[in-house]
Design an enzyme around this catalytic site. Structure first.
Site: not given
Ligand code: D41
Length: 678
Positions: A37-38, A116, A118, A120, A226, A295, A319, A413, A416, A431, A437
């Site tokens: 529909e969209y 939050e 991070k 990728d 996001y 943060k 990380k 095999c 065997c 095998c 075996c």
């Molecule tokens: O989710 C992320 N990759 C992410 C990247 C995030 N959740 N927050 C981020 N916040 C910042 C600041 C604190 C500088 C506002 C970031 C990044 N920076 C960032 N991503 C790539 C370089 C910096």
């Protein structure tokens, strides 16, 4: 109304509907109409705009499908630089981060953090003027990025127009563009079908998709966005937004998508808890993350902290250990499993990945080797996520040298030398040696001795291998023919261990029918199928004689299982082993005996009354139910047993008058103890 204004009105309605559906779908996670529909609404709008180009507006959702290709990307200088993030790798780094903050902020306690995942992906900036998306840029080097406005407009969850109240005159939304794992798999599948290049991981796929000069290609890629912060903000509205998390919430209210796994933590300790909890969820998340960003939530504190070189002092990325690494495939060996399945195993130059040193990875089967196009001596990307077996993800083709050698799948095999067969319906090569075996023999005996099968204490994999290699055993029945001299002839097997093992073998002879069936290692017959078979047929003899049709009557038994079972039970060498096992004393109670022993109160109605002094009432009730009893609240002619504690009253006298069996608490406990011994 003139004709044109009617058409204008129609375009406006279509846009409003499409915008609303986008918002419901991507921000509220609540699709309001079917995809078809969209698509229909979108096609209608595009057709209308094509016929009346003067109707096209900058904020039309039709831009989600992309537009004419560019010859190159323009450069854009960020009005406010896009900073980078400092990295930490362990708890100490996080604690040091909090300490630095406290020193600079003069020992504030209970620091509040926005936590939050991070993502990728790739950082981008999206500018909204009067609520309409006017420009989008890559982060670039933080100062200057590329104009990717057309491409960003095609990202499904990026609003082309903001909604709601108090939208700033100019608002720069910053966030991460990424490709969800599932979309990545699908994209690679499509690429493969078309013979196009595969992407190594979701991040590369997102980067490649965003860097398309033809935004119609980007539009077809499953990208999402996001938001993680704001850049330029012009307008009154932010007076009340003193916290980073409040700003994120405001963005959400304006229709900007946010990561739902974000949270607030007070102090480093809660941050660590958040980090660990996200780490546990990592594999189950729909998108790849490589850590967590912490943060300082209070914006006035952020301002006081400022930044060093290009990273804010108030933020840190912690990380996860890398899940992917590059190493060299040194060799491929072929392992033979219990059912003869031949698995290629990659021997790798050891590499630290996902928190451990990895030197082997599975290559699954021949199809997988073809899919990867991998050769011995290739440089490969390996991945170890969570507890899963390390996998080879891809080959780094640029690093292939003339020393690369084809991987040859064996036709015989490796153990065997029997023929290797691959049926049309399976990806697995097997095998054909069966129990001739030695590899299959070892695996079959290991399975037989394993915990859920005969559970033979002290008979580990190593000893099984030694026994088979010394030709002391060939099949599971031979285990029960072992004696002291045979065992002590093994290297590193003392008298004491040998005696213990013989005792364990003796004990293991008393088993149950489901365990016995499972231990035979019939293909596709796992624990639960074995239990179903036992409950259905009640005896081994009936299972051995069953025809395919009657096997199919058992719950969860389909064609394939039935075929395997039928053929297993007609193979003379299998019948021999089963008969020998029974001759050597392996036995099990009949199913009726078993249920009588396990559920001595089966179908009995029991009433508990009075006060129990040594066991809680609910515990007693649960135990009685375990034993098969129906526990009732009132005494009647149907009651089989009354358990009367202290100060039992009218129920006791009623039971006495009805001539019902009556136990006191001691009798009940004695009965429980006897049952527990079983
Ligand atoms: O989710 C992320 N990759 C992410 C990247 C995030 N959740 N927050 C981020 N916040 C910042 C600041 C604190 C500088 C506002 C970031 C990044 N920076 C960032 N991503 C790539 C370089 C910096």
């Amino acid at each position: 109304m003139t004709e044109l204004s009617q058409i204008e009105e129609r375009a406006r309605t279509l846009r409003a509907e499409l915008e609303n559906h986008n918002y419901q779908y991507y921000v509220m996670d609540a699709p309001s109409i079917p995809d078809a529909e969209y698509d229909r609404l979108m096609r209608a709008l595009i057709a209308l705009e094509k016929e009346y180009p003067s109707l096209i507006t900058a904020d039309s959702p039709s831009q989600k499908v992309g537009g004419a290709p560019l010859s190159k990307f323009e450069q854009i200088t960020h009005e406010v630089p896009m900073l980078s993030l400092d990295n930490g790798f362990n708890e100490d780094d996080l604690i040091a981060f909090e300490k630095r903050l406290q020193e600079r902020l003069l020992n504030v306690n209970d620091l509040r953090f926005s936590c939050e995942p991070k993502l990728d992906g790739l950082a981008v900036s999206i500018m909204y003027e009067d609520g309409v998306l006017t420009q989008a840029a890559t982060r670039g080097d933080g100062q200057v990025g590329e104009n990717i406005t057309q491409n960003v407009k095609t990202i499904a969850n990026v609003p082309i127009k903001l909604r709601g109240e108090n939208i700033p005159k100019r608002l720069e939304v910053r966030g991460e563009v990424f490709m969800p794992k599932q979309g990545f798999e699908q994209l690679n599948q499509t690429q493969k079908e078309r013979g196009d290049k595969l992407f190594a991981n979701p991040r590369n796929a997102a980067a490649g998709s965003l860097r398309q000069l033809d935004s119609r290609i980007t539009a077809k890629r499953p990208l999402l966005f996001y938001a993680y912060s704001m850049g330029v903000i012009e307008g009154e509205t932010l007076n009340a937004l003193d916290f980073h998390t409040q700003r994120l919430t405001a963005l959400g209210e304006w229709g900007v998508p946010l990561c739902k796994e974000s949270a607030v933590a007070i102090g480093a300790k809660q941050c660590i808890e958040y980090f660990n909890s996200i780490g546990e969820q990592r594999n189950a998340l729909s998108y790849d993350i490589d850590g967590v960003v912490f943060k300082v939530d209070d914006i006035s504190m952020q301002k006081r902290l400022g930044f060093v070189s290009k990273a804010p002092r108030w933020a840190m990325a912690q990380k996860f250990p890398a899940q992917e690494e590059i190493t060299v495939l040194q060799d491929v060996e072929f392992q033979v499993g219990r059912t003869g399945a031949i698995t290629p195993v990659a021997r790798l130059e050891p590499v630290f990945v996902g928190g451990v040193t990895v030197s082997n990875a599975t290559l699954h089967n021949q199809d997988e080797i073809l899919r990867l196009g991998v050769k011995i001596n290739d440089t490969v990307v390996i991945r170890r996520a969570g507890d899963v077996i390390p996998q080879i993800v891809s080959v780094v083709m640029d690093k292939r040298t003339s020393s690369a050698v084809d991987i040859v799948f064996p036709t015989h095999c490796p153990v065997c030398e029997s023929h290797v067969e691959r049926s049309e319906s399976e990806a697995v090569a097997r095998c054909t040696g069966g129990l001739v075996c030695p590899a299959q023999r070892k695996e079959a005996i290991k399975h037989f001795a394993s915990r859920k099968a005969f559970d033979i204490d002290g008979l580990g994999d190593k000893i099984v291998e030694q026994l088979v290699e010394a030709k002391l055993i060939e099949n599971p029945a031979d285990l029960f023919r072992l004696n002291l001299p045979m065992l002590t002839s093994l290297e590193r097997m003392g008298d004491k261990s040998a005696v213990n093992l013989l005792n364990a073998l003796e004990t293991a002879k008393n088993t149950t029918l489901p365990k016995f069936l499972y231990s035979l290692g019939i293909r596709e017959v796992g624990e639960s199928t074995a239990r179903n078979l036992a409950m259905h047929f009640l005896s081994l003899e009936s299972i051995m004689q069953a025809e395919i049709e009657s096997l199919l009557e058992v719950p969860d038994v389909g064609d394939i299982v039935a075929q395997h079972l039928f053929h297993f039970m007609r193979e003379p060498s299998n019948i021999d082993i089963i008969t020998s096992l029974q001759d050597l004393g392996v036995n099990w109670p009949t199913i009726e005996q078993a249920s009588a022993e396990q559920q001595p109160l089966l179908a009995k109605t029991v009433v508990l009354t009075g006060t129990l002094s040594q066991m809680g009432r609910s515990e007693a009730k649960a135990k009685l139910q375990d034993m098969g009893a129906k526990v009732s609240g009132s005494v009647s002619a149907k009651t089989d047993l009354l358990i009367a504690g202290e100060k039992a009253g009218s129920k006791l006298s009623k039971a006495q008058s009805l001539n019902i069996d009556i136990w006191n608490e001691e009798q009940m406990l004695a009965f429980f103890a006897e049952y527990d011994d079983k």
